[in-house]
Design a protein around this motif. Structure first.
Motif, PDB file in Angstrom:
ATOM      1  N   CYS A  23       0.848  -1.185   0.000  1.00  0.00           N
ATOM      2  CA  CYS A  23       0.000   0.000   0.000  1.00  0.00           C
ATOM      3  C   CYS A  23       0.890   1.244   0.000  1.00  0.00           C
ATOM      4  O   CYS A  23       1.978   1.247   0.572  1.00  0.00           O
ATOM      5  N   ILE A  27      -1.216   6.406   2.195  1.00  0.00           N
ATOM      6  CA  ILE A  27      -2.473   5.779   2.622  1.00  0.00           C
ATOM      7  C   ILE A  27      -2.301   5.154   3.997  1.00  0.00           C
ATOM      8  O   ILE A  27      -3.151   5.300   4.875  1.00  0.00           O
ATOM      9  N   VAL A  28      -1.184   4.461   4.197  1.00  0.00           N
ATOM     10  CA  VAL A  28      -0.904   3.862   5.508  1.00  0.00           C
ATOM     11  C   VAL A  28      -0.853   4.949   6.579  1.00  0.00           C
ATOM     12  O   VAL A  28      -1.438   4.807   7.656  1.00  0.00           O
ATOM     13  N   ALA A  30      -2.308   7.912   6.530  1.00  0.00           N
ATOM     14  CA  ALA A  30      -3.662   8.454   6.732  1.00  0.00           C
ATOM     15  C   ALA A  30      -4.498   7.506   7.588  1.00  0.00           C
ATOM     16  O   ALA A  30      -5.248   7.948   8.470  1.00  0.00           O
ATOM     17  N   LEU A  31      -4.384   6.218   7.347  1.00  0.00           N
ATOM     18  CA  LEU A  31      -5.122   5.245   8.151  1.00  0.00           C
ATOM     19  C   LEU A  31      -4.655   5.257   9.604  1.00  0.00           C
ATOM     20  O   LEU A  31      -5.478   5.201  10.525  1.00  0.00           O
ATOM     21  N   ARG A  32      -3.361   5.374   9.800  1.00  0.00           N
ATOM     22  CA  ARG A  32      -2.841   5.438  11.175  1.00  0.00           C
ATOM     23  C   ARG A  32      -3.369   6.674  11.893  1.00  0.00           C
ATOM     24  O   ARG A  32      -3.770   6.617  13.059  1.00  0.00           O
ATOM     25  N   ARG A  34      -6.122   8.289  11.271  1.00  0.00           N
ATOM     26  CA  ARG A  34      -7.567   8.139  11.514  1.00  0.00           C
ATOM     27  C   ARG A  34      -7.851   7.209  12.683  1.00  0.00           C
ATOM     28  O   ARG A  34      -8.766   7.436  13.465  1.00  0.00           O
ATOM     29  N   THR A  35      -7.056   6.161  12.843  1.00  0.00           N
ATOM     30  CA  THR A  35      -7.309   5.219  13.933  1.00  0.00           C
ATOM     31  C   THR A  35      -6.933   5.779  15.289  1.00  0.00           C
ATOM     32  O   THR A  35      -7.262   5.179  16.315  1.00  0.00           O
ATOM     33  N   PHE A  40     -15.186   5.662  15.289  1.00  0.00           N
ATOM     34  CA  PHE A  40     -15.076   5.283  13.880  1.00  0.00           C
ATOM     35  C   PHE A  40     -16.378   5.511  13.113  1.00  0.00           C
ATOM     36  O   PHE A  40     -16.533   5.058  11.997  1.00  0.00           O
TER      37      PHE A  40
END
Length: 91
Positions: A23, A27-28, A30-32, A34-35, A40
């Motif tokens: 990936c 993107i990785v 951004a996901l980190r 967000r978490t 959620f």
């Protein structure tokens, strides 16, 4: 005759799947980010949503409401609880 020809059943299915490739680091990241937020659910409400609600209330019920009067609630139960807290006192 099969859609991919008479020998389709003898074929070995091969493809490139998303999980076979790394990936993108953006993107990785951004996901980190967000978490890190504990919720959620539906946490983003652009102004266009509130304007659409305001317009719907005006068109359907002739009820003019300022968008500043709206309060976000992630669900019906949460909204109901907030409404009760707003108009009642403990006990």
């Amino acid at each position: 005759e099969p859609i991919f020809g008479p020998k389709a059943a003898e074929s070995i299915p091969m493809w490139v799947a998303d999980m076979d490739l790394p990936c993108a680091p953006e993107i990785v990241a951004a996901l980190r980010r967000r978490t890190e937020h504990p919720t959620f659910g539906y946490t983003y409400q652009p102004m266009q949503i509130w304007e659409a609600v305001r317009n719907w209330l005006l068109q359907q019920h002739n009820w003019e409401v300022d968008v500043d009067a709206f309060v976000f609630a992630p669900g019906v139960v949460t909204a109901f609880a907030a409404a009760l807290w707003a108009v009642t006192e403990p006990g």
